[in-house]
Design an enzyme around this catalytic site. Structure first.
Site, mmCIF file in Angstrom:
data_model
loop_
_atom_site.group_PDB
_atom_site.id
_atom_site.type_symbol
_atom_site.label_atom_id
_atom_site.label_comp_id
_atom_site.label_asym_id
_atom_site.label_seq_id
_atom_site.Cartn_x
_atom_site.Cartn_y
_atom_site.Cartn_z
ATOM 1 N N LYS A 83 55.476 46.753 -23.134
ATOM 2 C CA LYS A 83 54.657 45.724 -23.793
ATOM 3 C C LYS A 83 55.444 45.096 -24.955
ATOM 4 O O LYS A 83 56.145 45.874 -25.780
ATOM 5 C CB LYS A 83 53.447 46.612 -24.588
ATOM 6 C CG LYS A 83 52.252 45.483 -25.003
ATOM 7 C CD LYS A 83 51.222 46.271 -25.600
ATOM 8 C CE LYS A 83 50.286 45.325 -26.428
ATOM 9 N NZ LYS A 83 49.046 46.068 -26.873
ATOM 10 N N SER A 158 44.588 44.342 -25.816
ATOM 11 C CA SER A 158 45.856 43.536 -25.698
ATOM 12 C C SER A 158 47.050 43.789 -24.955
ATOM 13 O O SER A 158 47.989 43.336 -24.611
ATOM 14 C CB SER A 158 46.323 43.310 -27.150
ATOM 15 O OG SER A 158 46.847 44.556 -27.534
ATOM 16 N N SER A 182 42.864 48.576 -27.072
ATOM 17 C CA SER A 182 43.776 47.912 -26.236
ATOM 18 C C SER A 182 44.451 48.604 -25.094
ATOM 19 O O SER A 182 45.264 47.839 -24.395
ATOM 20 C CB SER A 182 44.877 47.174 -27.260
ATOM 21 O OG SER A 182 44.295 46.314 -27.981
#
Length: 460
Positions: A83, A158, A182
């Site tokens: 990420k 996210s 997230s």
């Protein structure tokens, strides 16, 4: 745009076993991943940077070690998505923001360092909304990331790029963060496992500057065993993270353990926002199957979260956002959610901060008292099915208007309390997955993973 790109690929455990035995090569695994990215990612937008040369070089090193009779480790040759909130030295580190476009990381976070030490092969950077502050994955810098089950819809956020990459079979695992849901939200929307461990269990060093203590690190995987394998590789104290905890006994070894007589509560919501009836029905059915399979005693949840906790969360988190944006010129193009955080930060005074800490302490007490009556809490991981990829986040659920925190009402409270919580696939609504969330006491991570493995088995 309805082509289904979700697929069942090799798991972390399967991949590592094949590479360690020499039956397949790490270079072969990475080449497969690169080919899959080339075929699928133009539509999905999961990756924002791919380091093919670096990944193949690292994979070759893994293969040489195997050929020499060595063991690369429990994640041998496993292609890993990272990420974009997790720095990797030499890779882009924009955090989804045009404000940092062109920035390169000058260090690698502990999470990735430990995964590489266990044999994993980082392959590229997965998309996040700007600074990870939204539950859908879209940014001015990178565009829109889409759900492999239905590309018109969001994979969540996210950690949406990581979830899309794993669900589409590009990689078997990708790292993620969970500051208000997230990991769990993308896992729910993409049919994956997303586990937010007890706060501090996965270290966030070095140089993690957040002061709100809401952010948990983890990964998106296809199976609970893959998640346990990953945790066993990355947990443990880190001198660069003051909140890091000692590594517990191996999670993978304890997945089949008898959890004993459980007392389990189910709730469609926490009293601070509604849940879509179709989602609630799927999750309730999964919870009933879990109770039947384990013989657990069902007890009433009787847990209500004060709706003001959302405002307290924003107050506690606003200084973290402000630290990232305080030097931004007036009028700069930033996400509306970030603009709200920035405005909140400039309005914070001692009274507001004290009130927010008091609200958090009250929530911790309320949840702790509820957990004296049960071992596990089962509830939806998301309150609505996946919504359009471009956003916005839901403003109405089951006919009731909700604000930003109402749309996260079943996830963010457990970031404030620091408890372990996991999303595991429960079924589908309109052809797209939804997840069952399992929440446990602090430090009951092994029990939460064991319960998730049971759900995984009975929902197949």
């Amino acid at each position: 745009m309805t082509e289904v790109l979700a697929t069942q690929g090799r798991t972390v455990v399967e991949t590592a076993a094949l590479v360690r035995s020499g039956e397949l090569t790490a270079v072969g695994m990475v080449t497969e991943a690169l080919d899959r990215i080339e075929r699928c990612d133009r539509m999905l937008g999961a990756f924002v940077h791919v380091d093919a040369e670096g990944a193949l070089a690292r994979a070759s090193a893994v293969d040489r070690l195997v050929a020499d009779g060595g063991d690369p480790g429990p994640m041998a040759g496993v292609p890993l998505g990272v990420k974009e909130l997790h720095p990797v030295a030499g890779w882009p580190f924009a955090m989804g923001s045009t404000l940092y476009a062109g920035r390169t990381a000058d260090h690698t976070c502990t999470l990735v360092t430990r995964a590489v030490r266990a044999g994993a092969v980082p392959i590229g950077v997965t998309a996040s909304p700007e600074f990870g502050r939204a539950s859908f994955t879209a940014s001015t810098l990178h565009g829109v990331t889409r759900n492999p089950w239905n590309p018109a819809l969001t994979p969540g956020g996210s950690s949406g790029g990581s979830a899309a990459a794993v669900a589409a079979g590009m990689v078997p695992i990708a790292t993620g963060t969970d500051g208000a849901g997230s990991l769990r939200i993308p896992a729910s929307y993409c049919g994956l496992v997303g586990f937010k461990p007890t706060y501090g269990l996965v270290p966030r060093g070095p140089r993690h500057a957040g002061a709100a203590d809401n952010d948990h690190y983890g990964a998106l995987t296809r199976t609970v065993r893959d998640t346990a394998r990953f945790l066993d590789c990355v947990c443990g104290t880190d001198p660069f993270d003051r909140a890091s905890l000692p590594a517990p006994p191996r999670f993978e070894d304890r997945l089949g353990a008898d959890p004993g007589r459980l007392r389990v509560a189910f709730a469609e919501n926490l009293g601070n926002a509604p849940c879509d009836p179709a989602v609630a029905e799927v999750v309730r059915t999964a919870a009933e199957k879990f109770l039947a399979a384990t013989g657990a005693e069902a007890v009433p949840a009787r847990l209500t979260v004060d709706p003001r906790c959302g405002a307290a969360y924003r107050t506690l988190s606003a200084p973290d956002v402000y630290s990232q944006l305080r030097d931004v010129p007036a009028g700069s193009d930033i996400h509306p959610t970030l603009r709200g955080y920035l405005e909140a930060a400039t309005a914070v005074d001692a009274d507001a901060l004290a009130d927010a800490h008091a609200m958090r302490a009250g929530l911790v007490a309320t949840v702790a008292e509820a957990f004296e009556r049960f071992s596990l809490l089962l509830l939806p991981a998301t309150q609505v099915p996946a919504f359009p990829a471009e956003g916005p986040m839901p403003t109405e659920i089951a006919g009731t208007p909700v604000d930003h925190w109402g749309a996260l009402a079943v996830t963010f409270p457990f970031n404030l309390t620091g408890q372990p919580a996991i999303s595991v696939p429960a079924g589908t609504v309109a052809g797209v997955p939804v997840g069952l969330q399992i929440v446990g006491h602090r430090h009951s991570d092994a029990l939460v993973l064991t319960a998730a493995a049971v759900v995984e088995e009975i929902i197949r």
